[in-house]
Design a protein around this motif. Structure first.
Motif, short mmCIF file in Angstrom:
data_model
loop_
_atom_site.label_atom_id
_atom_site.label_comp_id
_atom_site.label_asym_id
_atom_site.label_seq_id
_atom_site.Cartn_x
_atom_site.Cartn_y
_atom_site.Cartn_z
N UNK A 293 -1.41 41.18 31.91
CA UNK A 293 -1.81 41.31 33.31
C UNK A 293 -0.61 41.22 34.24
N UNK A 294 0.32 40.32 33.95
CA UNK A 294 1.53 40.21 34.76
C UNK A 294 2.32 41.51 34.68
N UNK A 295 2.44 42.04 33.48
CA UNK A 295 3.18 43.30 33.29
C UNK A 295 2.52 44.44 34.05
N UNK A 296 1.18 44.51 33.96
CA UNK A 296 0.44 45.56 34.66
C UNK A 296 0.60 45.42 36.17
N UNK A 297 0.56 44.20 36.66
CA UNK A 297 0.69 43.95 38.10
C UNK A 297 2.06 44.39 38.61
N UNK A 298 3.10 44.08 37.87
CA UNK A 298 4.45 44.46 38.29
C UNK A 298 4.60 45.98 38.34
N UNK A 299 4.02 46.67 37.38
CA UNK A 299 4.10 48.13 37.36
C UNK A 299 3.33 48.72 38.53
N UNK A 300 2.16 48.13 38.84
CA UNK A 300 1.36 48.64 39.96
C UNK A 300 2.06 48.43 41.29
N UNK A 301 2.95 47.46 41.34
CA UNK A 301 3.74 47.21 42.55
C UNK A 301 4.96 48.12 42.62
N UNK A 302 5.14 48.98 41.61
CA UNK A 302 6.23 49.93 41.63
C UNK A 302 7.55 49.39 41.11
N UNK A 303 7.52 48.23 40.45
CA UNK A 303 8.76 47.64 39.92
C UNK A 303 9.07 48.22 38.54
N UNK A 304 10.34 48.47 38.29
CA UNK A 304 10.76 49.09 37.03
C UNK A 304 11.15 48.02 36.01
N UNK A 305 10.24 47.11 35.75
CA UNK A 305 10.47 46.08 34.74
C UNK A 305 9.29 46.07 33.78
N UNK A 306 9.59 45.69 32.54
CA UNK A 306 8.56 45.59 31.53
C UNK A 306 8.81 44.31 30.74
N UNK A 307 8.00 43.28 31.01
CA UNK A 307 8.24 41.98 30.38
C UNK A 307 7.88 41.99 28.90
N UNK A 308 7.20 43.05 28.45
CA UNK A 308 6.80 43.13 27.04
C UNK A 308 7.86 43.83 26.19
N UNK A 309 8.73 44.64 26.81
CA UNK A 309 9.70 45.40 26.01
C UNK A 309 11.15 45.31 26.50
N UNK A 310 11.39 44.99 27.75
CA UNK A 310 12.76 44.96 28.27
C UNK A 310 13.59 43.84 27.65
N UNK A 311 14.88 44.13 27.42
CA UNK A 311 15.78 43.14 26.84
C UNK A 311 15.90 41.89 27.71
N UNK A 312 15.79 42.07 29.03
CA UNK A 312 15.94 40.94 29.94
C UNK A 312 14.89 39.86 29.72
N UNK A 313 13.80 40.19 29.03
CA UNK A 313 12.71 39.23 28.83
C UNK A 313 12.57 38.83 27.36
N UNK A 314 13.65 38.96 26.62
CA UNK A 314 13.64 38.59 25.20
C UNK A 314 13.32 37.11 25.02
N UNK A 315 13.92 36.27 25.86
CA UNK A 315 13.72 34.82 25.71
C UNK A 315 12.25 34.43 25.89
N UNK A 316 11.62 34.93 26.93
CA UNK A 316 10.22 34.57 27.17
C UNK A 316 9.32 35.10 26.05
N UNK A 317 9.66 36.26 25.49
CA UNK A 317 8.87 36.78 24.38
C UNK A 317 9.03 35.93 23.13
N UNK A 318 10.24 35.42 22.91
CA UNK A 318 10.45 34.54 21.76
C UNK A 318 9.66 33.25 21.92
N UNK A 319 9.65 32.68 23.12
CA UNK A 319 8.86 31.48 23.38
C UNK A 319 7.37 31.78 23.22
#
Length: 321
Positions: free
Chosen positions: A119-145
Motif C-alpha cells: 500500500x505504501x508503494x502504491x501510494x507513492x506511485x499514485x503521488x507521481x514519485x519515482x521510487x519503488x520500495x519493493x525493488x529499488x536498491x535504496x530500500x534494500x535495508x528495509x526489505x531485509x528487515x
C-alpha cells in the motif's frame, strides 16, 4: 481462502478510527469527484481511470497507510511518506517492520505487513514519485528487515492460519454452527463452502450471486461436481477479461458428512421451487418458524446484505472465539 482472512475483511469497515475515516473520506472524494470540469483529453483519461479505481483498494490503501502514519507520528515525525528522502524512508520502514505492533499490543500477521508495504508503494506511485520500495536498491535495508521479521513471525506461529482455520471450522461443526443440524447451520455452511471452494472473496460477490451461477454437473465418469460461473462484480470488473482463467469446481467427496456437493443438494432441497430460477438470489433469508423437519426452510426473499456480510463474525462470536 482462510477463515481469518474472511474475519479481517468483514471487520475492516468497522475498525477504522476517526482519523482514518477522515482520510478515507477525503481520498474517496478526491478519486470520485476531483476535477469535475476536465480541461483536455489527457486530463480526461486520467480522470476516467481515477473514477473507476476500485474503492475497496482505496479503502485498504488508506487503512494500511494510516497504520504507518500513526507509527511515524509516535516517533514525532510529522512529514508524509512522500516528503521523506529515500534514505530516511528506508530507515523508517526498517524500524516499522521490526517494531510496529497492533493497537492491542499484538504482532501484525505476515500478510498484514506485506499489505502495508504494498500500500505504501502504491501510494507513492499514485503521488507521481519515482521510487519503488519493493525493488529499488535504496530500500534494500528495509526489505531485509521485512524478510527477517516475517521469518520471526513464522517461528512464533504467526501466519499459520490454515491449521488454525481448520481447527476453528471443526469446532463450529461440533457446536452445530456448521452442518445440517438446523437451517442456520446449513446456510452458514453453504456460505463458507462457496468462499473456500469456489473462490468467492468479497461480500459483493456473495450478495450478487444468483442461483444459476452455481451449477451441479457430472464428469464423464459420473462424478458429481459444482461449477461456479462468475459474472462481473465490484471485485471482478471486466478488466483483462474480468473472469478467472478457469471455472472454479468442487467435486463430491462421497462418505464425507461435510461434502460440499451434498450440502449444496440439501440446500437446494430446502428452498422453494419458485426460487430456483437462474436469476433468483442464491442466498435466501432463513425462515424463523421452521425446524429441521420443515420441507422449506428459507423465505422467498434474499438474505439481507448486512447480515450476509457478518456471517463469519457472528459464527466466531457464537463459538466464543
Amino acid at each position: 481462502m482462510e477463515l481469518d482472512d474472511l474475519i479481517d475483511k468483514q471487520k475492516m469497515a468497522k475498525e477504522h478510527d476517526e482519523a482514518e475515516n477522515v482520510v478515507l473520506t477525503e481520498t474517496i472524494n478526491e478519486v470520485m469527484y476531483e476535477d469535475e470540469t476536465v480541461c483536455n483529453e489527457a486530463e480526461s483519461t486520467r480522470h476516467f481511470v481515477e473514477q473507476m479505481r476500485n474503492i475497496n483498494t482505496v479503502r485498504k490503501t488508506v487503512s494500511d497507510l494510516n497504520k504507518f502514519t500513526t507509527w511515524l507520528k509516535s516517533k514525532n515525525e510529522q512529514r508524509q511518506q512522500g516528503e521523506l528522502d529515500s534514505k530516511e524512508l528506508d530507515q523508517y520502514l526498517a524500524l516499522f517492520f521490526m517494531n510496529a505492533q497492533k493497537s492491542n499490543g499484538g504482532e501484525f500477521e505476515q500478510d498484514t505487513l506485506k499489505s502495508i508495504q504494498s500500500s505504501i508503494n502504491r501510494h507513492l506511485k499514485q503521488k507521481g514519485l519515482t521510487v519503488d520500495i519493493i525493488s529499488d536498491r535504496e530500500f534494500t535495508h528495509s526489505r531485509e528487515v521485512f524478510a527477517s521479521k516475517r521469518k520471526l513471525l513464522r517461528q512464533h506461529g504467526k501466519g499459520n492460519r490454515a491449521k488454525q482455520a481448520t481447527e476453528e471450522i471443526g469446532i463450529m461443526y461440533a457446536k452445530n454452527l456448521l452442518g445440517k443440524a438446523n437451517p442456520r447451520a446449513l446456510f452458514n455452511t453453504i456460505y463458507i463452502n462457496n468462499t473456500l471452494h469456489l473462490g468467492m472473496r468479497s461480500r459483493e460477490e456473495h450478495a450478487h450471486l444468483r442461483w444459476g451461477d452455481v451449477e451441479m454437473k457430472a464428469s464423464s465418469t459420473g462424478e458429481g461436481f459444482l461449477e461456479f460461473t462468475e459474472r462481473a462484480t465490484k471485485t471482478k470488473n471486466g478488466v483483462n477479461g474480468g473472469s478467472r482463467p478457469y471455472l472454479p469446481k468442487r467435486y463430491e467427496d462421497n462418505g464425507n458428512p461435510r461434502c460440499p456437493v451434498m450440502i449444496y443438494q440439501e440446500y437446494a432441497a430446502r428452498r422453494a421451487v419458485s426460487m430456483k430460477r437462474d436469476e433468483d438470489p442464491f442466498y435466501l433469508g432463513v425462515h424463523k418458524k421452521c425446524n429441521e423437519n420443515s420441507e422449506y426452510r428459507y423465505v422467498l426473499q434474499p438474505m439481507d446484505k448486512n447480515t450476509l456480510g457478518c456471517i463469519v463474525k457472528t459464527m466466531c462470536e457464537s463459538q466464543g472465539s
